[in-house]
Design a protein around this motif. Structure first.
Motif, PDB file in Angstrom:
ATOM      1  N   PHE A 284       0.817  -1.220   0.000  1.00  0.00           N
ATOM      2  CA  PHE A 284       0.000   0.000   0.000  1.00  0.00           C
ATOM      3  C   PHE A 284       0.853   1.274   0.000  1.00  0.00           C
ATOM      4  O   PHE A 284       0.323   2.375   0.167  1.00  0.00           O
ATOM      5  CB  PHE A 284      -0.948   0.022   1.205  1.00  0.00           C
ATOM      6  CG  PHE A 284      -2.088  -0.966   1.118  1.00  0.00           C
ATOM      7  CD1 PHE A 284      -2.719  -1.238  -0.088  1.00  0.00           C
ATOM      8  CD2 PHE A 284      -2.540  -1.616   2.259  1.00  0.00           C
ATOM      9  CE1 PHE A 284      -3.776  -2.142  -0.171  1.00  0.00           C
ATOM     10  CE2 PHE A 284      -3.597  -2.522   2.187  1.00  0.00           C
ATOM     11  CZ  PHE A 284      -4.209  -2.790   0.970  1.00  0.00           C
TER      12      PHE A 284
ATOM     13  N   LEU B 292       1.055  10.780  -1.515  1.00  0.00           N
ATOM     14  CA  LEU B 292       0.511   9.679  -2.323  1.00  0.00           C
ATOM     15  C   LEU B 292       1.230   8.353  -2.097  1.00  0.00           C
ATOM     16  O   LEU B 292       2.436   8.342  -1.849  1.00  0.00           O
ATOM     17  CB  LEU B 292       0.621  10.026  -3.817  1.00  0.00           C
ATOM     18  CG  LEU B 292      -0.343  11.067  -4.365  1.00  0.00           C
ATOM     19  CD1 LEU B 292      -0.077  11.279  -5.857  1.00  0.00           C
ATOM     20  CD2 LEU B 292      -1.799  10.663  -4.150  1.00  0.00           C
TER      21      LEU B 292
ATOM     22  N   TYR C  28       3.200   3.610  -5.472  1.00  0.00           N
ATOM     23  CA  TYR C  28       3.011   2.563  -6.486  1.00  0.00           C
ATOM     24  C   TYR C  28       1.900   2.902  -7.478  1.00  0.00           C
ATOM     25  O   TYR C  28       1.800   2.271  -8.527  1.00  0.00           O
ATOM     26  CB  TYR C  28       2.745   1.193  -5.807  1.00  0.00           C
ATOM     27  CG  TYR C  28       1.372   1.043  -5.199  1.00  0.00           C
ATOM     28  CD1 TYR C  28       0.397   0.233  -5.793  1.00  0.00           C
ATOM     29  CD2 TYR C  28       1.021   1.725  -4.026  1.00  0.00           C
ATOM     30  CE1 TYR C  28      -0.864   0.099  -5.232  1.00  0.00           C
ATOM     31  CE2 TYR C  28      -0.239   1.592  -3.460  1.00  0.00           C
ATOM     32  CZ  TYR C  28      -1.170   0.783  -4.070  1.00  0.00           C
ATOM     33  OH  TYR C  28      -2.429   0.663  -3.520  1.00  0.00           O
TER      34      TYR C  28
ATOM     35  N   LEU D 265      -6.283   0.602   9.216  1.00  0.00           N
ATOM     36  CA  LEU D 265      -6.089   2.000   9.622  1.00  0.00           C
ATOM     37  C   LEU D 265      -7.392   2.669  10.074  1.00  0.00           C
ATOM     38  O   LEU D 265      -7.359   3.706  10.728  1.00  0.00           O
ATOM     39  CB  LEU D 265      -5.455   2.799   8.466  1.00  0.00           C
ATOM     40  CG  LEU D 265      -3.978   2.459   8.192  1.00  0.00           C
ATOM     41  CD1 LEU D 265      -3.523   3.054   6.861  1.00  0.00           C
ATOM     42  CD2 LEU D 265      -3.095   2.978   9.327  1.00  0.00           C
TER      43      LEU D 265
ATOM     44  N   ALA E 120     -12.087   2.983   1.111  1.00  0.00           N
ATOM     45  CA  ALA E 120     -12.230   2.598  -0.302  1.00  0.00           C
ATOM     46  C   ALA E 120     -10.891   2.725  -1.019  1.00  0.00           C
ATOM     47  O   ALA E 120      -9.945   3.320  -0.507  1.00  0.00           O
ATOM     48  CB  ALA E 120     -13.251   3.516  -0.978  1.00  0.00           C
TER      49      ALA E 120
ATOM     50  N   ASN F 293       4.294   5.149   3.885  1.00  0.00           N
ATOM     51  CA  ASN F 293       5.401   5.901   4.491  1.00  0.00           C
ATOM     52  C   ASN F 293       4.765   7.131   5.119  1.00  0.00           C
ATOM     53  O   ASN F 293       4.301   8.017   4.419  1.00  0.00           O
ATOM     54  CB  ASN F 293       6.430   6.325   3.438  1.00  0.00           C
ATOM     55  CG  ASN F 293       7.025   5.134   2.698  1.00  0.00           C
ATOM     56  OD1 ASN F 293       6.549   4.766   1.632  1.00  0.00           O
ATOM     57  ND2 ASN F 293       8.021   4.527   3.275  1.00  0.00           N
TER      58      ASN F 293
ATOM     59  N   GLY G 242      -5.378   8.588   0.983  1.00  0.00           N
ATOM     60  CA  GLY G 242      -4.495   7.828   1.860  1.00  0.00           C
ATOM     61  C   GLY G 242      -4.112   8.572   3.122  1.00  0.00           C
ATOM     62  O   GLY G 242      -2.969   9.005   3.267  1.00  0.00           O
ATOM     63  N   PRO G 243      -5.044   8.734   4.074  1.00  0.00           N
ATOM     64  CA  PRO G 243      -4.720   9.468   5.305  1.00  0.00           C
ATOM     65  C   PRO G 243      -3.759   8.737   6.240  1.00  0.00           C
ATOM     66  O   PRO G 243      -3.203   9.353   7.146  1.00  0.00           O
ATOM     67  CB  PRO G 243      -6.091   9.651   5.975  1.00  0.00           C
ATOM     68  CG  PRO G 243      -6.943   8.559   5.424  1.00  0.00           C
ATOM     69  CD  PRO G 243      -6.463   8.340   4.019  1.00  0.00           C
TER      70      PRO G 243
ATOM     71  N   VAL H  59      -9.878   9.287   1.876  1.00  0.00           N
ATOM     72  CA  VAL H  59     -10.154   7.949   1.336  1.00  0.00           C
ATOM     73  C   VAL H  59      -8.966   7.029   1.627  1.00  0.00           C
ATOM     74  O   VAL H  59      -7.853   7.268   1.154  1.00  0.00           O
ATOM     75  CB  VAL H  59     -10.389   8.028  -0.194  1.00  0.00           C
ATOM     76  CG1 VAL H  59     -10.599   6.637  -0.775  1.00  0.00           C
ATOM     77  CG2 VAL H  59     -11.584   8.919  -0.500  1.00  0.00           C
ATOM     78  N   GLU H  60      -9.196   5.996   2.421  1.00  0.00           N
ATOM     79  CA  GLU H  60      -8.118   5.072   2.830  1.00  0.00           C
ATOM     80  C   GLU H  60      -8.490   3.638   2.476  1.00  0.00           C
ATOM     81  O   GLU H  60      -9.579   3.177   2.794  1.00  0.00           O
ATOM     82  CB  GLU H  60      -7.872   5.222   4.342  1.00  0.00           C
ATOM     83  CG  GLU H  60      -6.890   4.243   4.946  1.00  0.00           C
ATOM     84  CD  GLU H  60      -5.509   4.272   4.286  1.00  0.00           C
ATOM     85  OE1 GLU H  60      -4.856   5.322   4.274  1.00  0.00           O
ATOM     86  OE2 GLU H  60      -5.093   3.213   3.758  1.00  0.00           O
TER      87      GLU H  60
ATOM     88  N   LEU I 103       4.335  10.594   7.262  1.00  0.00           N
ATOM     89  CA  LEU I 103       5.104  11.824   7.486  1.00  0.00           C
ATOM     90  C   LEU I 103       5.295  12.076   8.979  1.00  0.00           C
ATOM     91  O   LEU I 103       4.347  11.935   9.765  1.00  0.00           O
ATOM     92  CB  LEU I 103       4.347  13.005   6.868  1.00  0.00           C
ATOM     93  CG  LEU I 103       4.718  13.347   5.432  1.00  0.00           C
ATOM     94  CD1 LEU I 103       3.706  14.315   4.836  1.00  0.00           C
ATOM     95  CD2 LEU I 103       6.125  13.929   5.351  1.00  0.00           C
TER      96      LEU I 103
ATOM     97  N   ASP J 276      -6.706   0.789   3.478  1.00  0.00           N
ATOM     98  CA  ASP J 276      -6.280  -0.234   4.441  1.00  0.00           C
ATOM     99  C   ASP J 276      -7.245  -0.308   5.630  1.00  0.00           C
ATOM    100  O   ASP J 276      -7.302   0.609   6.453  1.00  0.00           O
ATOM    101  CB  ASP J 276      -4.852   0.102   4.912  1.00  0.00           C
ATOM    102  CG  ASP J 276      -4.262  -0.979   5.800  1.00  0.00           C
ATOM    103  OD1 ASP J 276      -4.998  -1.923   6.174  1.00  0.00           O
ATOM    104  OD2 ASP J 276      -3.067  -0.880   6.131  1.00  0.00           O
TER     105      ASP J 276
ATOM    106  N   ILE K  41      -9.043   4.501  -3.884  1.00  0.00           N
ATOM    107  CA  ILE K  41      -9.242   5.784  -4.576  1.00  0.00           C
ATOM    108  C   ILE K  41      -9.442   5.601  -6.081  1.00  0.00           C
ATOM    109  O   ILE K  41     -10.139   6.390  -6.725  1.00  0.00           O
ATOM    110  CB  ILE K  41      -8.076   6.773  -4.298  1.00  0.00           C
ATOM    111  CG1 ILE K  41      -8.407   8.181  -4.790  1.00  0.00           C
ATOM    112  CG2 ILE K  41      -6.757   6.297  -4.905  1.00  0.00           C
ATOM    113  CD1 ILE K  41      -9.560   8.853  -4.126  1.00  0.00           C
TER     114      ILE K  41
HETATM  115  N1  SAM Z   1      -1.150  10.597   4.648  1.00  0.00           N
HETATM  116  C1  SAM Z   1      -0.332   9.733   5.494  1.00  0.00           C
HETATM  117  C2  SAM Z   1       0.918  10.474   5.883  1.00  0.00           C
HETATM  118  O1  SAM Z   1       1.289  11.405   5.178  1.00  0.00           O
HETATM  119  O2  SAM Z   1       1.543  10.118   6.894  1.00  0.00           O
HETATM  120  C3  SAM Z   1       0.007   8.407   4.796  1.00  0.00           C
HETATM  121  C4  SAM Z   1       0.638   8.487   3.436  1.00  0.00           C
HETATM  122  S1  SAM Z   1       1.208   6.935   2.807  1.00  0.00           S
HETATM  123  C5  SAM Z   1       2.497   7.470   1.729  1.00  0.00           C
HETATM  124  C6  SAM Z   1      -0.032   6.457   1.596  1.00  0.00           C
HETATM  125  C7  SAM Z   1      -1.384   6.075   2.160  1.00  0.00           C
HETATM  126  O3  SAM Z   1      -2.249   5.728   1.073  1.00  0.00           O
HETATM  127  C8  SAM Z   1      -1.369   4.868   3.091  1.00  0.00           C
HETATM  128  O4  SAM Z   1      -2.159   5.137   4.206  1.00  0.00           O
HETATM  129  C9  SAM Z   1      -2.002   3.747   2.252  1.00  0.00           C
HETATM  130  O5  SAM Z   1      -2.650   2.750   3.015  1.00  0.00           O
HETATM  131  C10 SAM Z   1      -2.981   4.541   1.392  1.00  0.00           C
HETATM  132  N2  SAM Z   1      -3.345   3.900   0.112  1.00  0.00           N
HETATM  133  C11 SAM Z   1      -2.597   3.063  -0.658  1.00  0.00           C
HETATM  134  N3  SAM Z   1      -3.266   2.711  -1.766  1.00  0.00           N
HETATM  135  C12 SAM Z   1      -4.475   3.334  -1.715  1.00  0.00           C
HETATM  136  C13 SAM Z   1      -5.623   3.329  -2.564  1.00  0.00           C
HETATM  137  N4  SAM Z   1      -5.635   2.632  -3.708  1.00  0.00           N
HETATM  138  N5  SAM Z   1      -6.700   4.057  -2.196  1.00  0.00           N
HETATM  139  C14 SAM Z   1      -6.699   4.767  -1.030  1.00  0.00           C
HETATM  140  N6  SAM Z   1      -5.636   4.799  -0.186  1.00  0.00           N
HETATM  141  C15 SAM Z   1      -4.542   4.096  -0.519  1.00  0.00           C
END
Ligand code: SAM
Length: 296
Positions: free
Chosen positions: A25, A126, A129, A81, A100, A28, A55-56, A75-76, A30, A78, A102
């Motif tokens: 997913f 973001l 991947y 989470l 969901a 990483n 991806g929160p 929209v998350e 912040l 996992d 995204i």
């Molecule tokens: N916003 C957080 C931060 O900055 O600490 C997390 C950012 S992390 C780089 C990317 C987030 O996107 C993760 O929480 C991951 O689970 C979520 N994610 C990955 N693929 C996704 C998808 N297809 N739809 C929604 N969220 C997704």
């Protein structure tokens, strides 16, 4: 006030819930408040805005967004989470978390549900991947979005920003520029995240244009021409187009199009801006196509 965005509280939450990071997913999180402030400022978020966060994670940027925006829809994908977000975002009443993917969400529906149909501002760190499908989906799909401020891989930011003649210039640079104006906000090193990504990152702001950067009779053909010429970027434009199975014009027609655009025979696709690709598409749009040429 935000309580996340620092290493201590982030690790505490992760340990409390026994959360394990999922590479698939692109997780990483912040942990640097200066970077978070910079993103929020670059996005120009105000209380008038409804922000779509992709991806929160554990809610780090969501907390910052909730302080500055009128509403936040996050929209998350996992499921692990979601209970964490319920705790970290409990004190905010202007956030909706949507569990969901995204890439499957109807962004128009989110704008209607949370912003009276008006355009959203997208702000996100973001998942790397799927950076390109997310950005191109927002731009090409005509989603009601007026700006996109996102953390992406540094290399992707460079490709999006690049202009003709540069090594990084390619189909992605042209596709983004057609719909939006890119601006590099800041480079961000790996130590601003947990876990550290093994690539550098950058914050990029894309402001959607009111009108696409160029006008063309056949947008779909223009993008086929762009892709074909960068698929074979060491070849001349003419040979690259002539070898492409989905550019079904005889070589003489392609040569005439190159000439009509005022380009030399030996020009390469990587030297052209959007205007020239639009001219080529306009010329070819009115021409008879023929059987695909045999590759040279
Ligand atoms: N916003 C957080 C931060 O900055 O600490 C997390 C950012 S992390 C780089 C990317 C987030 O996107 C993760 O929480 C991951 O689970 C979520 N994610 C990955 N693929 C996704 C998808 N297809 N739809 C929604 N969220 C997704």
């Amino acid at each position: 006030m935000p309580t996340l965005g620092n290493p201590r509280n982030t690790i505490e939450i992760i340990q409390k819930y026994g959360f394990s990071f999922q590479k698939k997913f692109g997780q990483n999180f912040l942990i640097d408040p200066h970077v978070l402030d910079k993103i929020i400022r670059a996005a120009g978020v105000t209380k008038e805005d409804c922000v779509l966060e992709i991806g929160p994670g554990i809610g780090t940027m969501t907390q910052y967004l909730a302080e500055s925006a009128g509403r936040v829809a996050a929209v998350e994908i996992d499921a692990n989470l979601i209970p964490i977000l319920q705790e970290t975002l409990a004190e905010y009443d202007n956030i909706t978390v949507i569990h969901a993917d995204i890439l499957k969400v109807d962004i128009g529906e989110i704008a209607r549900a949370y912003n009276g149909g008006r355009p959203l501002k997208v702000v996100a760190n973001l998942p790397y991947y799927i950076t390109t499908p997310i950005i191109m989906g927002l731009l090409e799909g005509n989603a009601p979005v007026d700006s996109i401020t996102v953390m992406v891989q540094k290399e992707v930011a460079e490709r999006i920003q690049a202009g003709p003649g540069s090594r990084d210039y390619g189909a992605l640079s042209l596709a983004v520029r057609y719909y939006a104006e890119p601006y590099l906000v800041a480079n961000v090193p790996p130590n601003c995240f947990i876990p550290r990504p093994n690539v550098g990152s950058a914050v990029l702001r894309l402001t959607r244009r009111r009108e696409n950067a160029v006008q063309t009779k056949d947008r779909e053909l223009m993008f086929r021409l762009i892709r074909a010429s960068f698929n074979q970027r060491r070849k001349t434009l003419l040979n690259g187009l002539n070898n492409a199975a989905d550019i079904p014009f005889p070589k003489e027609t392609l040569a005439a199009a190159v000439k009509a655009a005022g380009l030399p025979d030996n020009v390469r696709g990587e030297d052209l801006g959007l205007e020239k690709f639009a001219e080529l598409a306009d010329y070819l749009a009115g021409q008879e196509s023929g059987p695909p040429a045999l590759p040279e």
